[in-house]
Design a protein around this motif. Structure first.
Motif, PDB file in Angstrom:
ATOM      1  N   ASN A 572      28.189  22.386  60.592  1.00 20.58           N
ATOM      2  CA  ASN A 572      27.159  22.843  61.612  1.00 20.58           C
ATOM      3  C   ASN A 572      27.116  24.344  61.389  1.00 20.58           C
ATOM      4  O   ASN A 572      27.945  25.094  61.089  1.00 20.58           O
ATOM      5  N   GLU A 573      26.115  24.766  62.260  1.00 27.08           N
ATOM      6  CA  GLU A 573      26.002  26.062  62.697  1.00 27.08           C
ATOM      7  C   GLU A 573      27.152  26.967  63.288  1.00 27.08           C
ATOM      8  O   GLU A 573      27.454  28.063  62.740  1.00 27.08           O
ATOM      9  N   THR A 574      27.703  26.246  64.224  1.00 31.34           N
ATOM     10  CA  THR A 574      28.848  26.658  64.768  1.00 31.34           C
ATOM     11  C   THR A 574      29.941  27.001  63.895  1.00 31.34           C
ATOM     12  O   THR A 574      30.589  27.968  63.953  1.00 31.34           O
ATOM     13  N   CYS A 575      30.275  25.961  63.002  1.00 29.19           N
ATOM     14  CA  CYS A 575      31.227  26.115  62.061  1.00 29.19           C
ATOM     15  C   CYS A 575      31.007  27.204  61.128  1.00 29.19           C
ATOM     16  O   CYS A 575      31.947  28.029  60.825  1.00 29.19           O
ATOM     17  N   ARG A 576      29.692  27.377  60.769  1.00 33.60           N
ATOM     18  CA  ARG A 576      29.411  28.679  59.562  1.00 33.60           C
ATOM     19  C   ARG A 576      29.785  29.875  60.307  1.00 33.60           C
ATOM     20  O   ARG A 576      30.397  30.586  59.680  1.00 33.60           O
ATOM     21  N   ASN A 577      29.288  30.021  61.736  1.00 33.41           N
ATOM     22  CA  ASN A 577      29.598  31.083  62.403  1.00 33.41           C
ATOM     23  C   ASN A 577      31.176  31.648  62.373  1.00 33.41           C
ATOM     24  O   ASN A 577      31.600  32.680  62.276  1.00 33.41           O
ATOM     25  N   ARG A 578      31.971  30.479  62.755  1.00 30.65           N
ATOM     26  CA  ARG A 578      33.275  30.374  62.750  1.00 30.65           C
ATOM     27  C   ARG A 578      33.862  31.132  61.503  1.00 30.65           C
ATOM     28  O   ARG A 578      35.166  31.864  61.536  1.00 30.65           O
ATOM     29  N   LEU A 579      33.479  30.377  60.484  1.00 27.03           N
ATOM     30  CA  LEU A 579      33.924  30.683  59.229  1.00 27.03           C
ATOM     31  C   LEU A 579      33.560  32.349  58.538  1.00 27.03           C
ATOM     32  O   LEU A 579      34.086  32.664  57.776  1.00 27.03           O
ATOM     33  N   GLY A 580      32.486  32.752  59.113  1.00 20.70           N
ATOM     34  CA  GLY A 580      32.331  33.876  58.961  1.00 20.70           C
ATOM     35  C   GLY A 580      31.034  34.320  57.872  1.00 20.70           C
ATOM     36  O   GLY A 580      30.671  35.326  57.598  1.00 20.70           O
ATOM     37  N   PHE A 581      30.296  33.216  57.591  1.00 22.14           N
ATOM     38  CA  PHE A 581      29.159  33.175  56.820  1.00 22.14           C
ATOM     39  C   PHE A 581      27.793  33.752  57.409  1.00 22.14           C
ATOM     40  O   PHE A 581      27.742  33.196  58.689  1.00 22.14           O
ATOM     41  N   ILE A 582      27.342  34.745  57.071  1.00 18.06           N
ATOM     42  CA  ILE A 582      26.165  35.424  57.582  1.00 18.06           C
ATOM     43  C   ILE A 582      24.726  34.291  57.925  1.00 18.06           C
ATOM     44  O   ILE A 582      24.354  34.241  58.939  1.00 18.06           O
ATOM     45  N   THR A 583      24.775  34.010  56.788  1.00 19.56           N
ATOM     46  CA  THR A 583      23.379  32.930  56.786  1.00 19.56           C
ATOM     47  C   THR A 583      23.739  31.412  56.356  1.00 19.56           C
ATOM     48  O   THR A 583      24.965  31.450  55.570  1.00 19.56           O
ATOM     49  N   PRO A 584      23.117  30.510  56.543  1.00 15.68           N
ATOM     50  CA  PRO A 584      23.403  29.019  55.946  1.00 15.68           C
ATOM     51  C   PRO A 584      23.486  29.086  54.515  1.00 15.68           C
ATOM     52  O   PRO A 584      24.606  28.415  54.184  1.00 15.68           O
ATOM     53  N   GLU A 585      22.648  29.722  53.883  1.00 18.61           N
ATOM     54  CA  GLU A 585      22.845  29.748  52.315  1.00 18.61           C
ATOM     55  C   GLU A 585      24.034  30.251  51.935  1.00 18.61           C
ATOM     56  O   GLU A 585      24.765  29.955  50.820  1.00 18.61           O
TER      57      GLU A 585
END
Length: 815
Positions: A572-585
């Motif tokens: 999910n988006e929260t996990c993406r932010n936590r791992l440090g990815f700027i965009t979903p892609e």
């Protein structure tokens, strides 16, 4: 003399019927609430107090601190029990493991029991901590050998019907088709209130013959299981702080260095036995009963207190207001030799008589209130509890306190009148008494106003919670869990195929729990961003390829999982932010380390709420059923309907049940869960608070308005000649009504000014428990103020218009 006091008291009560009725109604409401709520507090406060030295019994629990949050677990690591025995000077130490067998058989009677509840593996020390009464078997050397079991009287009657306890000793039960276990004892079920609902006690050494053997042979300090529980009984000379400090030291000695580096901390804590019934962080053993809440009981007690105070205020206001009407009686009594002490006794007697009548009515109402407040009342509480000596003593003490609070000040005022002034009819109403009545009236309406504002704002928040978009489809979706004993995926797939043939069904998915549920499955993942290492807790939802489509989970980048067993993640988006990815892609194609394996991220989905809106959205991922055929996470079939009409759903549900019966014909374990109903369960406590406020608001308005009505009646009676003169001189009905209403409406307005900030502060604090909340709207305060003024104006006008409409000739005839 006492008989004469009560006779005169009764005459005075009957002489002023309206005022007496108002007093009785106010006191009855307050006492009824106090009786029922007091009963609830007593009921919940007396759980497990019957064990010997219960104040020295503690459960050892585990707290986890991390940079993101604090978690609580009622269990402990299996390694802790041995460490405590070696390192702490305790009177008794006993651990037990909760394990529900899939099947228990009595071969002798050819009877079989599926998934019996409340089974634990434990040792003899368990019976040294908790007071069980042995009905059969040797209580001196219990559970020391493998393959022994002690049954409660109730469970023994299930397994061995119509058999005496002594005759059950030595008989054999077969657990999970392979374990032959001998019954060595029968104990009596607890008669007293308890949270220890266990029915079967299997000897601890038997665990080494079960699937748990490896866990107990290789006890790990970093593995905490809620099923593994530990109780200790401190010595009378033990220092609680010393024992707690030693537990803290043990946790630090065995702390994982890597976890420590990332800010994760494990703490062992002593939880008092009395705290188990109330502490929602760690829970109780029978979740179906629901957890008692100290906060809720405190709120209930405050409601009862406020209602009782409102009733007492009515009494004080009306009795002091009527003081002048009894002045001549007091003057004559003093002339004939009555002392002030005797007069106070007389007036206190009248008060007690009214309180006693109110108490009798309250007891009659309490039985009804127990049913009305069924959402708050614990399951085992009954009206019979009123026979408890402590409760009866409490009621008597409460009546004496209410009598004193209600009657003492009016008695002092009445008994203080000067005899000469009274008999010369030179009696004036003191400013202090008028100011006190005004203060008490403002106090009454302040409480009522706070309740009105709180009711509106709590209702607004609950409406917001129930109607906020959860981030996935919740309407017209049901979930059906497969039987616990059914491990074959093929039967679930067959059931799903049968469901797809039903015309009203739009989509079917096999998976784990729904996107939002009380179920939690999580682990820790690591992502290497160059030289930087990022760790995150990750919760899982499990589903097949149709799962994201059925619940309409929005895929922001990449794709959903390709099949059920390939190891890939949709985060999910929260996990993406936590791992440090700027965009979903950016996340697509990257890998994270999970259980020492590299797993690819193939998709990013939009955030949705996994729990109630009290909690924040956590890092989460959708994954398949990776560990077939060893075990499967796919235990539930989810169904989305074509339409939402009640008639269509009813027919479809009937076909769904028939399909279930055709696949699981030998099992009666069918249960349908609607997604929207499951979400509503998140807010059961909030709805209880709302219901409580509705009642409190209605009753407080009723008591306050009755008190106001009494004061208005008294005021208009005192000013009846003034009203007559004004009418003769040409005053209109509206002018007279305005004159009479103005004084009281000013008091109500002052109450609103006082109540508004109090209500705002209280509701603002309550809303801090929610990560997502509705705004505190200004219109709520305006609406509540207008509502209170409306109620007050309605009550005041009923009497003032009657007085203003009266023929002035009648009121002026004596002049």
């Amino acid at each position: 003399m006492i008989k004469n006091y009560f006779k005169i008291a009764w005459r005075n009560i009957m002489k002023h019927k309206v005022f007496s009725l108002i007093n009785v109604i106010g006191l009855t409401i307050g006492l009824s609430a106090s009786f029922v709520i007091g009963l609830m507090i007593y009921y919940d406060a007396t759980f497990d107090t019957f064990h010997n030295d219960s104040d020295r019994i503690y459960r050892v629990v585990t707290d986890f601190n991390s940079p993101e949050e604090k978690d609580y677990n009622p269990g402990i690591t299996l390694a802790l029990e041995d460490a405590i025995k070696d390192n702490l000077n305790l009177e008794v130490v006993s651990g037990f493991y909760i394990e529900r067998p899939s099947k228990v058989e009595n071969k002798e009677l050819a009877s079989e029991f599926k998934w019996p509840n409340f089974v634990i593996y434990t040792d003899a020390n368990y019976f040294k901590i908790f007071n069980y009464k042995f009905l059969a078997g040797d209580d001196t050397n219990v559970l020391s050998n493998p393959n022994n079991v002690i049954l409660t009287e109730k469970r023994a009657a299930d397994y061995f019907p119509n058999t005496a306890p002594d005759d059950i000793i030595g008989k054999t039960l077969v657990y999970n088709d392979s374990l032959n276990i001998t019954v060595t004892g029968i104990v009596e079920n607890f008669i007293e209130r308890t949270d220890f609902v266990f029915e079967e006690f299997i000897s601890h050494p038997t665990l080494f013959q079960t699937r748990l053997r490896d866990q107990f042979l290789n006890k790990q300090w970093d593995n905490t299981n809620s099923n593994s529980q530990l109780f200790v009984k401190l010595k009378a000379s033990s220092n609680l702080a010393t024992v707690q400090n030693r537990l803290t030291d043990l946790a630090k000695e065995h702390e994982d260095e890597e976890a420590k580096e990332y800010g994760y901390e494990q703490i062992f804590t002593l939880q008092p036995l009395a705290d188990i019934h109330f502490n929602e962080d760690y829970g109780i053993y029978d979740w179906s009963k629901g957890q008692a809440s100290k906060t809720l009981l405190t709120n209930l007690a405050l409601v009862a207190l406020f209602l009782l105070v409102l009733g007492c205020i009515n009494f004080i206001n009306l009795n002091t207001a009527q003081a002048s009407q009894r002045a001549k009686e007091i003057g004559i009594r003093k002339t004939l030799g009555s002392s002030r002490k005797q007069l106070i006794g007389q007036f206190m007697g009248e008060t007690f008589l009214l309180v006693f009548v109110s108490a009798l009515l309250s007891l009659a109402l309490s039985k009804w209130l127990i049913n009305v407040f069924s959402d708050f009342v614990p399951e085992g509480l009954s009206f019979e509890l009123f026979k408890t000596p402590l409760i009866l003593i409490g009621i008597v003490v409460l009546l004496l306190i209410v009598t004193f609070l209600s009657g003492f000040y009016p008695a002092l005022v009445l008994s203080k009148f000067n005899t000469v002034s009274v008999l010369k009819n030179h009696l004036a109403v003191g400013d202090k008494k008028v100011k006190l009545r005004k203060f008490l009236t403002v106090f009454q309406f302040t409480i009522a106003q706070v309740f009105i504002i709180a009711t509106l704002l709590v209702g607004k928040q609950i409406n917001y919670l129930l109607n906020k978009d959860m981030g996935f489809k919740t309407e017209a979706i049901v979930s059906i869990r497969s039987p616990r004993s059914e491990s074959e995926l093929s039967k679930k797939e067959l059931y799903a195929e049968k469901l797809r043939a039903i015309s009203q069904i739009k989509k079917v998915s096999i998976g784990g729990a729904a996107p939002a549920s009380f179920s939690t499955n999580s682990t820790e993942i690591t992502y290497m961003d160059g030289e930087n290492e990022v760790k995150s807790e990750l919760q899982f939802i499990f589903g097949d390829t149709n799962y994201s489509k059925l619940f309409e989970l929005e895929i922001l980048a990449g794709r959903s999982i390709r099949n059920d067993t390939i190891k890939e993640l949709v985060i999910n988006e929260t996990c993406r932010n936590r791992l440090g990815f700027i965009t979903p892609e950016d996340a697509i194609g990257k890998t994270v380390e999970l259980n020492e394996e590299d797993v690819a991220i193939v998709g990013v989905m939009a955030d949705f709420h996994q729990r109630s809106l009290k909690s924040e959205i956590k890092p989460m991922a959708l994954r398949g059923d990776w560990y077939r055929p060893r075990w499967s996470q796919f235990q539930t079939v989810h169904i989305a309907f074509q339409n939402k009409s009640p008639n269509g759903l009813k027919g479809a549900l009937s076909e769904i049940k028939n399909a279930y019966k055709s696949v699981y014909s030998e099992i009666d374990d069918y249960e349908v869960k609607f997604m929207d109903e499951s979400i509503q369960k998140f807010y059961n406590k909030e709805r209880k608070v709302s219901k409580l406020l509705n009642w409190a608001t209605g009753l407080s308005i009723l008591i306050s308005c009755l008190g106001l009505l009494g004061l208005v009646i008294y005021t208009t009676n005192r000013r009846i000649k003034e009203i007559g003169v004004r009418k003769v001189l040409g005053a209109s009905l509206i002018q007279i009504n305005t004159l009479l209403c103005k004084e009281f409406l000013i008091l109500v307005a002052i109450a609103f000014i006082v109540a508004a900030p109090i209500a705002y502060y209280g509701i603002n604090n309550w809303l801090q428990d929610f990560s997502y909340k509705a705004s505190i709207s200004f219109w709520v305060f305006i609406a509540s103020g207008c509502a209170m003024i409306f109620f007050a104006l309605l009550v005041i006008s009923v009497r003032t218009l009657q007085a203003a409409n009266a023929n002035p000739v009648n009121s002026l005839r004596s002049e």
